[in-house]
Design a protein around this motif. Sequence first.
Motif, PDB file in Angstrom:
ATOM      1  N   PRO A  55      -1.205 -37.780  35.754  1.00 47.71           N
ATOM      2  CA  PRO A  55      -2.663 -37.831  35.621  1.00 47.71           C
ATOM      3  C   PRO A  55      -3.322 -37.009  36.726  1.00 47.71           C
ATOM      4  O   PRO A  55      -3.296 -37.396  37.891  1.00 47.71           O
ATOM      5  CB  PRO A  55      -3.011 -39.312  35.781  1.00 47.71           C
ATOM      6  N   VAL A  56      -3.862 -35.858  36.364  1.00 45.39           N
ATOM      7  CA  VAL A  56      -4.374 -34.951  37.395  1.00 45.39           C
ATOM      8  C   VAL A  56      -5.891 -35.030  37.533  1.00 45.39           C
ATOM      9  O   VAL A  56      -6.442 -34.587  38.546  1.00 45.39           O
ATOM     10  CB  VAL A  56      -3.961 -33.480  37.127  1.00 45.39           C
ATOM     11  N   GLY A  98     -18.305 -43.952  30.626  1.00 38.47           N
ATOM     12  CA  GLY A  98     -18.856 -45.197  31.174  1.00 38.47           C
ATOM     13  C   GLY A  98     -17.851 -46.038  31.907  1.00 38.47           C
ATOM     14  O   GLY A  98     -17.220 -45.596  32.867  1.00 38.47           O
ATOM     15  N   ARG A  99     -17.656 -47.242  31.376  1.00 39.63           N
ATOM     16  CA  ARG A  99     -16.854 -48.292  32.026  1.00 39.63           C
ATOM     17  C   ARG A  99     -15.446 -47.851  32.400  1.00 39.63           C
ATOM     18  O   ARG A  99     -14.931 -48.190  33.465  1.00 39.63           O
ATOM     19  CB  ARG A  99     -16.798 -49.446  31.015  1.00 39.63           C
ATOM     20  N   GLY A 100     -14.776 -47.156  31.493  1.00 38.01           N
ATOM     21  CA  GLY A 100     -13.455 -46.610  31.828  1.00 38.01           C
ATOM     22  C   GLY A 100     -12.310 -47.601  31.810  1.00 38.01           C
ATOM     23  O   GLY A 100     -11.302 -47.386  32.482  1.00 38.01           O
ATOM     24  N   SER A 101     -12.417 -48.679  31.017  1.00 42.13           N
ATOM     25  CA  SER A 101     -11.315 -49.649  31.033  1.00 42.13           C
ATOM     26  C   SER A 101     -10.055 -49.073  30.374  1.00 42.13           C
ATOM     27  O   SER A 101      -8.936 -49.355  30.821  1.00 42.13           O
ATOM     28  CB  SER A 101     -11.730 -50.970  30.374  1.00 42.13           C
ATOM     29  N   ASN A 102     -10.219 -48.261  29.339  1.00 42.69           N
ATOM     30  CA  ASN A 102      -9.032 -47.623  28.745  1.00 42.69           C
ATOM     31  C   ASN A 102      -8.385 -46.659  29.726  1.00 42.69           C
ATOM     32  O   ASN A 102      -7.165 -46.598  29.848  1.00 42.69           O
ATOM     33  CB  ASN A 102      -9.409 -46.898  27.449  1.00 42.69           C
ATOM     34  N   MET A 103      -9.227 -45.911  30.424  1.00 43.04           N
ATOM     35  CA  MET A 103      -8.716 -44.981  31.443  1.00 43.04           C
ATOM     36  C   MET A 103      -7.901 -45.737  32.499  1.00 43.04           C
ATOM     37  O   MET A 103      -6.769 -45.373  32.815  1.00 43.04           O
ATOM     38  CB  MET A 103      -9.905 -44.266  32.092  1.00 43.04           C
ATOM     39  N   LEU A 138      -7.581 -45.399  42.175  1.00 35.61           N
ATOM     40  CA  LEU A 138      -6.196 -45.272  41.699  1.00 35.61           C
ATOM     41  C   LEU A 138      -5.592 -43.922  42.106  1.00 35.61           C
ATOM     42  O   LEU A 138      -4.510 -43.551  41.663  1.00 35.61           O
ATOM     43  CB  LEU A 138      -6.148 -45.450  40.179  1.00 35.61           C
ATOM     44  N   GLY A 139      -6.331 -43.185  42.918  1.00 38.79           N
ATOM     45  CA  GLY A 139      -5.788 -41.955  43.493  1.00 38.79           C
ATOM     46  C   GLY A 139      -5.827 -40.756  42.563  1.00 38.79           C
ATOM     47  O   GLY A 139      -5.046 -39.813  42.731  1.00 38.79           O
ATOM     48  N   VAL A 140      -6.721 -40.784  41.591  1.00 40.92           N
ATOM     49  CA  VAL A 140      -6.819 -39.640  40.663  1.00 40.92           C
ATOM     50  C   VAL A 140      -8.106 -38.879  40.956  1.00 40.92           C
ATOM     51  O   VAL A 140      -9.159 -39.475  41.185  1.00 40.92           O
ATOM     52  CB  VAL A 140      -6.786 -40.130  39.191  1.00 40.92           C
ATOM     53  N   LYS A 141      -8.021 -37.558  40.949  1.00 38.56           N
ATOM     54  CA  LYS A 141      -9.194 -36.710  41.222  1.00 38.56           C
ATOM     55  C   LYS A 141     -10.237 -36.875  40.121  1.00 38.56           C
ATOM     56  O   LYS A 141      -9.880 -37.107  38.954  1.00 38.56           O
ATOM     57  CB  LYS A 141      -8.762 -35.243  41.259  1.00 38.56           C
ATOM     58  N   THR A 142     -11.489 -36.762  40.500  1.00 40.53           N
ATOM     59  CA  THR A 142     -12.558 -36.898  39.499  1.00 40.53           C
ATOM     60  C   THR A 142     -13.507 -35.708  39.568  1.00 40.53           C
ATOM     61  O   THR A 142     -13.679 -35.096  40.623  1.00 40.53           O
ATOM     62  CB  THR A 142     -13.381 -38.186  39.728  1.00 40.53           C
ATOM     63  N   GLU A 143     -14.096 -35.405  38.431  1.00 41.02           N
ATOM     64  CA  GLU A 143     -15.126 -34.366  38.353  1.00 41.02           C
ATOM     65  C   GLU A 143     -16.221 -34.875  37.431  1.00 41.02           C
ATOM     66  O   GLU A 143     -15.945 -35.619  36.481  1.00 41.02           O
ATOM     67  CB  GLU A 143     -14.553 -33.068  37.761  1.00 41.02           C
ATOM     68  N   ILE A 144     -17.442 -34.455  37.721  1.00 41.03           N
ATOM     69  CA  ILE A 144     -18.556 -34.781  36.824  1.00 41.03           C
ATOM     70  C   ILE A 144     -19.011 -33.470  36.190  1.00 41.03           C
ATOM     71  O   ILE A 144     -19.289 -32.502  36.904  1.00 41.03           O
ATOM     72  CB  ILE A 144     -19.720 -35.419  37.608  1.00 41.03           C
ATOM     73  N   ALA A 199     -21.033 -42.987  35.681  1.00 40.77           N
ATOM     74  CA  ALA A 199     -19.954 -43.627  34.908  1.00 40.77           C
ATOM     75  C   ALA A 199     -19.124 -44.507  35.850  1.00 40.77           C
ATOM     76  O   ALA A 199     -18.574 -44.019  36.842  1.00 40.77           O
ATOM     77  CB  ALA A 199     -19.079 -42.562  34.242  1.00 40.77           C
ATOM     78  N   LYS A 200     -19.047 -45.780  35.511  1.00 47.37           N
ATOM     79  CA  LYS A 200     -18.370 -46.749  36.399  1.00 47.37           C
ATOM     80  C   LYS A 200     -16.900 -46.403  36.610  1.00 47.37           C
ATOM     81  O   LYS A 200     -16.342 -46.642  37.675  1.00 47.37           O
ATOM     82  CB  LYS A 200     -18.466 -48.160  35.808  1.00 47.37           C
ATOM     83  N   GLY A 201     -16.288 -45.827  35.602  1.00 45.67           N
ATOM     84  CA  GLY A 201     -14.871 -45.507  35.672  1.00 45.67           C
ATOM     85  C   GLY A 201     -14.516 -44.519  36.777  1.00 45.67           C
ATOM     86  O   GLY A 201     -13.357 -44.458  37.205  1.00 45.67           O
ATOM     87  N   LEU A 202     -15.492 -43.754  37.260  1.00 43.36           N
ATOM     88  CA  LEU A 202     -15.197 -42.739  38.285  1.00 43.36           C
ATOM     89  C   LEU A 202     -14.641 -43.387  39.554  1.00 43.36           C
ATOM     90  O   LEU A 202     -13.670 -42.901  40.140  1.00 43.36           O
ATOM     91  CB  LEU A 202     -16.458 -41.927  38.608  1.00 43.36           C
ATOM     92  N   ASP A 203     -15.266 -44.494  39.968  1.00 45.31           N
ATOM     93  CA  ASP A 203     -14.797 -45.179  41.186  1.00 45.31           C
ATOM     94  C   ASP A 203     -13.405 -45.759  40.987  1.00 45.31           C
ATOM     95  O   ASP A 203     -12.574 -45.736  41.900  1.00 45.31           O
ATOM     96  CB  ASP A 203     -15.760 -46.320  41.555  1.00 45.31           C
ATOM     97  N   ILE A 204     -13.176 -46.270  39.791  1.00 43.50           N
ATOM     98  CA  ILE A 204     -11.851 -46.851  39.504  1.00 43.50           C
ATOM     99  C   ILE A 204     -10.789 -45.758  39.596  1.00 43.50           C
ATOM    100  O   ILE A 204      -9.730 -45.953  40.191  1.00 43.50           O
ATOM    101  CB  ILE A 204     -11.840 -47.492  38.097  1.00 43.50           C
ATOM    102  N   ALA A 205     -11.083 -44.594  39.019  1.00 42.16           N
ATOM    103  CA  ALA A 205     -10.112 -43.488  39.049  1.00 42.16           C
ATOM    104  C   ALA A 205      -9.805 -43.104  40.493  1.00 42.16           C
ATOM    105  O   ALA A 205      -8.639 -42.924  40.866  1.00 42.16           O
ATOM    106  CB  ALA A 205     -10.664 -42.292  38.275  1.00 42.16           C
ATOM    107  N   LYS A 206     -10.877 -43.000  41.304  1.00 40.09           N
ATOM    108  CA  LYS A 206     -10.681 -42.622  42.715  1.00 40.09           C
ATOM    109  C   LYS A 206      -9.793 -43.638  43.420  1.00 40.09           C
ATOM    110  O   LYS A 206      -8.873 -43.281  44.154  1.00 40.09           O
ATOM    111  CB  LYS A 206     -12.031 -42.552  43.428  1.00 40.09           C
TER     112      LYS A 206
END
Length: 205
Positions: free
Chosen positions: A31-32, A10-15, A50-56, A41-48
């Motif tokens: 962090p790969v 979800g939110r991804g604040s810890n991530m 921050l320059g980290v690859k995402t997968e669902i 999951a809201k955290g996906l956009d945050i990860a992107k």
Amino acid sequence: MLNLAILISGRGSNMENILKAIKKNKIPIKPVLVIANKPDAKGLDIAKKLGVKTEIVESNGLKGGNWEYDSKLVSVLEKYKVTPQNGLICLAGFMRIMSPEFIRHYKGKILNIHPAILPSFPGLHSQRQALEYGVKYSGCTVHFVDEGVDTGPIILQAVVKIKDDDTEESIAKKILKQEHKIYPKAVKLFAKGKIKIVGRKTIIS
Ligand code: GAR
């Protein structure tokens, strides 16, 4: 350097907090990948950002503890070279139970954050459990994941005081603040090889 994957629902604040701490505090881990089991999951956009690859990897109704789902996770993790030899997997609000096969595969390489002082209030809605029980203190725990639910060796814990007028939300907020302090610390300890598992305990050097 170890490769880090963070799993969220979800939110991804810890991530977000771990990713920022890695940069800021020069934690020696790369962090790969961030994986979510939900496409929204809201955290996906945050990860992107921050320059980290995402997968669902969608659960599609597959219950937790299911190897059919977890084997898909392993394939994705391997694609990004998050292996038992050189990887760390952080569960950060990943609301699924991992299968015994997954846990055995990544034995000693999976961390979780739980919003209670384990072994109190494992499982879901820990903040509500704490409120309803009437404890005066609660908190959070970073622990290794083993085959039980929130039973693995404890790495770090932090405590918060519960006041008479606290609600489930206000407790969750206080605890989250502490989660954001101890999870990056635990990742740093792991990355620096400072955590040893001895029986059901950890020894931190
Ligand atoms: C956190 O409070 C975490 O401790 C909890 O979910 C929240 C995720 O927040 N995890 C569990 O309850 C696991 N049983 P986040 O997505 O903002 O990191």
